[in-house]
Design a protein around this motif. Structure first.
Motif, short mmCIF file in Angstrom:
data_model
loop_
_atom_site.label_atom_id
_atom_site.label_comp_id
_atom_site.label_asym_id
_atom_site.label_seq_id
_atom_site.Cartn_x
_atom_site.Cartn_y
_atom_site.Cartn_z
N ALA A 11 -71.82 62.51 -62.75
CA ALA A 11 -73.00 62.28 -63.38
C ALA A 11 -72.94 62.35 -64.99
O ALA A 11 -72.08 62.82 -65.27
CB ALA A 11 -74.13 63.69 -63.06
N ASP A 12 -73.86 61.55 -65.51
CA ASP A 12 -73.89 61.63 -66.67
C ASP A 12 -74.24 62.94 -67.32
O ASP A 12 -75.27 63.66 -66.83
CB ASP A 12 -74.92 60.50 -67.37
CG ASP A 12 -74.54 59.03 -67.09
OD1 ASP A 12 -73.56 58.84 -66.96
OD2 ASP A 12 -75.62 58.28 -66.81
N GLU A 13 -73.41 63.61 -68.18
CA GLU A 13 -73.84 64.87 -68.82
C GLU A 13 -75.24 65.09 -69.49
O GLU A 13 -75.70 63.83 -69.75
CB GLU A 13 -72.63 65.35 -69.59
CG GLU A 13 -71.28 65.48 -69.02
CD GLU A 13 -70.40 65.90 -70.15
OE1 GLU A 13 -70.47 65.87 -71.29
OE2 GLU A 13 -69.27 66.52 -69.64
N ARG A 14 -75.58 66.05 -69.16
CA ARG A 14 -77.13 66.42 -70.04
C ARG A 14 -77.05 67.52 -70.73
O ARG A 14 -76.55 68.78 -70.55
CB ARG A 14 -78.11 66.64 -68.84
CG ARG A 14 -79.55 66.68 -69.51
CD ARG A 14 -80.39 66.52 -68.25
NE ARG A 14 -81.89 66.65 -68.94
CZ ARG A 14 -82.86 66.84 -68.15
NH1 ARG A 14 -82.95 66.97 -66.93
NH2 ARG A 14 -84.23 67.11 -68.66
N ALA A 61 -81.96 77.35 -63.63
CA ALA A 61 -83.14 76.47 -63.48
C ALA A 61 -82.96 75.13 -64.13
O ALA A 61 -82.92 74.04 -63.75
CB ALA A 61 -84.38 77.10 -64.04
N LEU A 62 -82.23 75.01 -65.36
CA LEU A 62 -81.77 73.91 -66.03
C LEU A 62 -80.71 73.43 -65.31
O LEU A 62 -80.69 72.22 -65.33
CB LEU A 62 -81.12 74.63 -67.42
CG LEU A 62 -82.03 75.15 -68.53
CD1 LEU A 62 -81.48 75.52 -69.59
CD2 LEU A 62 -83.20 74.17 -68.86
N LEU A 63 -79.82 74.06 -64.71
CA LEU A 63 -78.71 73.24 -63.89
C LEU A 63 -79.27 72.55 -62.72
O LEU A 63 -79.02 71.51 -62.48
CB LEU A 63 -77.47 74.31 -63.61
CG LEU A 63 -76.37 73.76 -62.83
CD1 LEU A 63 -75.55 72.63 -63.81
CD2 LEU A 63 -75.34 74.74 -62.42
N SER A 64 -80.28 73.22 -61.97
CA SER A 64 -81.02 72.77 -60.83
C SER A 64 -81.78 71.46 -61.01
O SER A 64 -81.84 70.32 -60.35
CB SER A 64 -81.81 73.65 -60.05
OG SER A 64 -82.67 73.82 -60.51
N LEU A 93 -76.12 73.76 -74.19
CA LEU A 93 -75.70 73.78 -72.88
C LEU A 93 -75.42 72.32 -72.41
O LEU A 93 -76.14 71.51 -72.53
CB LEU A 93 -76.42 74.82 -72.07
CG LEU A 93 -76.82 76.07 -72.58
CD1 LEU A 93 -78.02 76.40 -71.48
CD2 LEU A 93 -75.71 76.97 -72.60
N THR A 94 -74.42 72.10 -71.85
CA THR A 94 -74.07 71.07 -71.11
C THR A 94 -73.80 71.19 -69.70
O THR A 94 -73.00 71.89 -69.14
CB THR A 94 -72.70 70.22 -71.61
OG1 THR A 94 -72.82 70.24 -73.19
CG2 THR A 94 -72.37 69.00 -71.04
N CYS A 95 -74.65 70.22 -69.01
CA CYS A 95 -74.57 70.19 -67.60
C CYS A 95 -73.72 68.94 -66.95
O CYS A 95 -73.73 67.85 -67.80
CB CYS A 95 -75.81 70.03 -66.69
SG CYS A 95 -76.93 71.58 -67.08
N SER A 96 -72.89 69.46 -65.99
CA SER A 96 -71.94 68.40 -65.47
C SER A 96 -72.05 68.43 -63.92
O SER A 96 -71.95 69.52 -63.60
CB SER A 96 -70.67 68.16 -66.07
OG SER A 96 -69.95 69.71 -65.91
#
Length: 136
Positions: A11-14, A61-64, A93-96
């Motif tokens: 996924a594109d990181e967020r 919650a951010l990750l979900s 925070l970076t989600c991947s």
């Protein structure tokens, strides 16, 4: 989503943040988690922490949200996390995510992804997995 995800797709990181005490306070009110460790600096310091810190479920919650935005919240069937590190005010925070398995089911495909929520230090605050039912 037009094409079936494949193992190794990412996924594109967020990015979320920087995190603020106000975010923790708002989550406290919304969730009912009124533990003062998350919004009362004096209380947190007396307990031995350098400051207030995020609720684990706030970070989850951010990750979900990231996972649902990637492959469709309506397709999400399972979401599992392990809390690894504390999230502090000022953290970015970076989600991947990466597809780790795609299996044919009676109703389409089950897509399994590994997920991470990482602090700017490189430490993983949360590691997790999610499963999605996806039609090709």
């Amino acid at each position: 989503m037009n094409a079936l995800p494949r193992v190794g797709d990412t996924a594109d990181e967020r990015v979320f943040g920087p995190m603020t005490t106000e975010m923790f306070v708002r989550y406290s009110g919304a969730s009912g988690d009124l533990n003062p460790m998350h919004y009362d600096r004096d209380f947190a310091e007396k307990a031995g922490y350098p400051s207030v810190f995020s609720q684990g479920m706030h970070s989850a919650a951010l990750l979900s949200t990231f996972a649902g935005d990637w492959l469709g919240a309506e397709r999400l069937r399972r979401f599992h996390v392990r809390f690894r590190d504390i999230v502090w005010p000022g953290d970015v925070l970076t989600c991947s995510g990466e597809v780790t398995d795609v299996a044919l089911t009676e109703s389409g495909h089950r897509v399994v992804v590994s997920l991470a929520l990482t602090r700017q230090t490189g430490a993983a605050a949360i590691l997790g997995t999610a499963e999605f039912d996806v039609d090709a």
